[in-house]
Design an enzyme around this catalytic site. Structure first.
Site, PDB file in Angstrom:
ATOM      1  CG  ASP A   1      -1.640   1.261   1.488  1.00 22.06           C
ATOM      2  OD1 ASP A   1      -1.636   2.132   0.588  1.00 22.06           O
ATOM      3  OD2 ASP A   1      -2.241   1.408   2.566  1.00 22.06           O
TER       4      ASP A   1
ATOM      5  CE  LYS B   1      -1.476   7.003  -3.582  1.00 15.50           C
ATOM      6  NZ  LYS B   1      -1.904   6.086  -2.510  1.00 15.50           N
TER       7      LYS B   1
ATOM      8  CD  GLU C   1      -4.881   3.716  -2.495  1.00 12.50           C
ATOM      9  OE1 GLU C   1      -5.752   4.522  -2.104  1.00 12.50           O
ATOM     10  OE2 GLU C   1      -3.749   4.065  -2.840  1.00 12.50           O
TER      11      GLU C   1
ATOM     12  CG  ASP D   1      -8.963   5.123   1.708  1.00 11.52           C
ATOM     13  OD1 ASP D   1      -8.464   5.703   2.694  1.00 11.52           O
ATOM     14  OD2 ASP D   1      -8.281   4.557   0.835  1.00 11.52           O
TER      15      ASP D   1
END
Ligand code: AMP
Length: 640
Positions: free
Chosen positions: A8, A70, A171, A193
């Site tokens: 992850d 990211k 994800e 999330d």
């Protein structure tokens, strides 16, 4: 049996999971933690730091500490999100080759892929140390909304780090994987999330066939906000603290960068504490000074205050969640809120009780909290890794893992530009992948000799408002059949065929911010060299540590030996000790090791002499610890 690890690769933190001895496990890193900050830094001493060590020094070295990369990976410089981010990121960001983005660390510019590769290289090395074997393959997760170039760039980062990326998975799909392992019924699931940098909501359907015992996971809709995350909560708290301090002391801490950094850390800590306590006190000693000397920071904050500061964010996430569930396709899943069987919470921020309450209120049921929100995505990636490894080796999956069929969807519409700058959809958003679509282009009309094809990704009706994925020219041939193929990773591949002859045409794709194959190879080599250099440094440090311990021991033994040991032996030890001292802080590992071994041999003579005099090793430190084998030595592989 080669392992495929699940990674992850988070905006703020990363985690690694793998199937080990029939059990799915999170692998601890070298520091002994289950998650690793996705942070890279060049320390003031010029050393490259990754993870916790990078995070720890970010307060004093903000310009050379790269976090949240990211947010930038696979993006174009002109992207409004990049323009927005560059305003607040403390490190330097500039336009890179091909219209991409670069970040500055030390006096060098890096692509976001390179920075991500440094994080991945640490995850890989730490996983290898834990497993005691080499790891070359991985499954890496990305947010469901990641477009083609963001996925490709993530894959490239893996390759630079020396990892063959077997699969990129979404994800939320990974979270559902982790959750779906033991469920044997059809379920509609929402994955909520809320991480450090982004909020990502997905609606999934887990199908279960009682006959074949096969499960399928299908992503029905995705939504969220790429600029909503736990960091925003920290910022709100920080602003509140600055205001309070101004009221209390009349001093504006916002003007002092060091104070701001310390406030930032304290704000996050307070937020965590307020997830379990209803009140907390924020204490920062020596935050500033005035004419009367140094001043401390001390302010109380209640959970209710925090909730009122971030209420807008909570409301927004609830609204986006409702939209993803209830809006008709392709915007949402077109379900009723009551259709949802389970709500999964992912991301550290979902530990906030008010957030759990808000989700519970929306769905009228308790969200599922059975799996650690920081680890669930990595665990799902680990499951996928095990499935792929088993498939490769032609064996059954280990432990609880069943061979789940994965049906993911494209997060964005794939379109081509047609006459008048219109974006004509080819593969609509939320189409199950892998998928392919073929279109015939004609160069013959109007005596054209070539035709330009522009491939776009996005939901806007006009071509110019969407992201250009590829631009290529087809020439010479009257009719060309072009196939747009989105693979299981969500990555686009384009191929072309001459319709008349059936011959393949090469398609040269331009307008991509992604690194070229050569560039990836070069960076891969550099990263490998860096890893080798790190290994050399570590070995040198280990050798120095051993030398240090032994030198200490020798001095102690000499002191305590008294007249039980002959002068000859003492002189021998002293000589070897002096020889070791000369080299032990130097760069020559072999010389240090030779001198260490020589001293070790001499010390044994002390132990032997004492033993012969009837003074057993138990009663005497020098004898007992004097033997090189039993002397204190740093454990190999420990973080230095
Ligand atoms: P992730 O990106 O999933 O690692 O989530 C990181 C975010 O979760 C950061 O903003 C953290 O501050 C936040 N977080 C972690 N633990 C807690 C907690 N106990 N309470 C509230 N937020 C938390």
């Amino acid at each position: 049996m080669a392992k495929i690890i699940g990674i992850d690769l988070g905006t703020t933190n990363s985690a690694v999971a793998v199937m080990k001895n029939g059990e799915l496990q999170i692998l601890e890193n070298a520091e002994g933690n289950r998650t690793t900050p996705s942070i890279v830094a060049l320390s003031k001493g010029g050393e490259r730091l990754v993870g916790l060590l990078a995070k720890r020094q970010s307060v004093t070295n903000p310009k050379n500490t790269i976090f949240s990369v990211k947010r930038l990976i696979g993006r174009k410089w002109s992207d409004p999100e990049v323009q927005r981010d560059k305003a607040w990121l403390p490190y330097e960001v500039q336009e890179g080759p091909g219209g991409g983005v670069q970040v500055k660390m030390g006096d060098k510019w890096y692509s976001p892929e390179e920075i991500s590769a440094m994080v991945l290289a640490k995850l890989k090395a730490d996983a290898e140390a834990r497993l005691g074997e080499k790891v070359d393959e991985a499954v890496i997760t990305v947010p469901a909304y990641f477009d083609d170039s963001q996925r490709q760039a993530t894959k490239n980062a893996g390759e630079i780090a020396g990892l063959k990326v077997e699969r990129i998975i979404n994800e939320p799909t990974a979270a559902a994987f982790a959750y779906g392992v033991n469920k044997e019924s059809n379920q509609k699931i929402v994955v909520y999330d809320f991480g450090g940098g982004t909020f990502d909501v997905s609606v999934l359907e887990i199908g279960f066939d009682p006959e074949t015992k096969e499960q399928t996971i299908e992503v029905r809709a995705t939504g969220g906000d790429t600029h909503l995350g736990g960091d925003d909560f920290d910022k709100k708290i920080q602003e509140f603290l600055v205001e309070e301090y101004k009221k209390q002391e009349g001093i504006d801490l916002a003007k002092d960068p060091l104070a701001v950094q310390r406030l930032k850390e304290a704000a996050e800590r307070a937020k965590h504490e307020l997830s379990s306590a209803t009140e907390t006190e924020i204490n920062i000693p020596y935050i500033t000074s005035d004419a009367n000397g140094p001043k401390h920071f001390q302010i109380k904050m209640t959970r209710a205050k925090l909730e009122s500061l971030v209420q807008d964010y909570l409301d927004r996430s609830v609204k986006l969640t409702e939209e993803a569930v209830t809006a008709p396709a392709p915007k949402g899943a077109g379900f009723k809120l009551g259709d949802i069987n389970e709500v999964l919470l992912v991301g550290g921020q979902t530990r906030m009780p008010a957030m759990q309450e808000a989700v519970k209120k929306l769905f009228g049921k308790e969200p599922h909290k059975g799996i650690n929100p920081d680890e669930v995505v990595a665990l799902g990636a680990g499951i996928q890794g095990e499935i792929l490894a088993a498939k490769k080796e032609g064996r059954k999956t280990e432990g609880e893992v069943k061979d789940i069929l994965l049906l993911d969807v494209t997060p964005l519409t794939l379109a081509i530009e047609t006459l008048g700058g219109v974006a004509t959809p080819m593969i609509p958003k939320n189409t199950t992948v892998p998928t392919a679509k073929t279109q015939t282009f004609s160069t013959a009309a109007d005596n054209q000799t070539s035709v330009e094809v522009l491939v776009l990704q996005g939901e806007r009706p006009m071509a110019a408002d969407n992201k250009v994925l590829a631009r290529f020219m087809l020439d010479g041939i009257p009719q060309v059949e072009v196939t747009f193929d989105i693979d299981a990773n969500g990555i686009l591949n384009v191929s072309a065929k001459d319709k008349a002859t059936g011959k393949s045409q090469s398609v040269k794709i331009e307008a991509s911010t992604n690194l070229s194959k050569d560039e990836i190879e070069r960076l891969k080599k550099e990263a490998a060299e860096h890893a080798a250099e790190d290994e050399r440094k570590k070995e040198l440090i280990d050798a120095r540590n051993q030398a240090e311990s032994l030198a200490y021991l020798a001095e102690k033994s000499l002191r305590e030996a008294g007249d039980k040991v002959s002068e000859e032996i003492k002189t021998g030890v002293t000589e070897k000790l002096e020889a070791l001292k000369k080299v032990k802080d130097g760069e020559d590992k072999a010389a240090i090791e030779t001198a260490t071994a020589a001293l070790s041999q001499e010390i044994q003579k002390i132990g032997q002499a004492e033993y012969n005099k009837g003074n057993g090793p138990e009663e005497n430190n020098a004898g007992g610890q004097g033997g090189a084998e039993s002397g204190p030595q740093p454990e190999p592989g420990q973080p230095q």
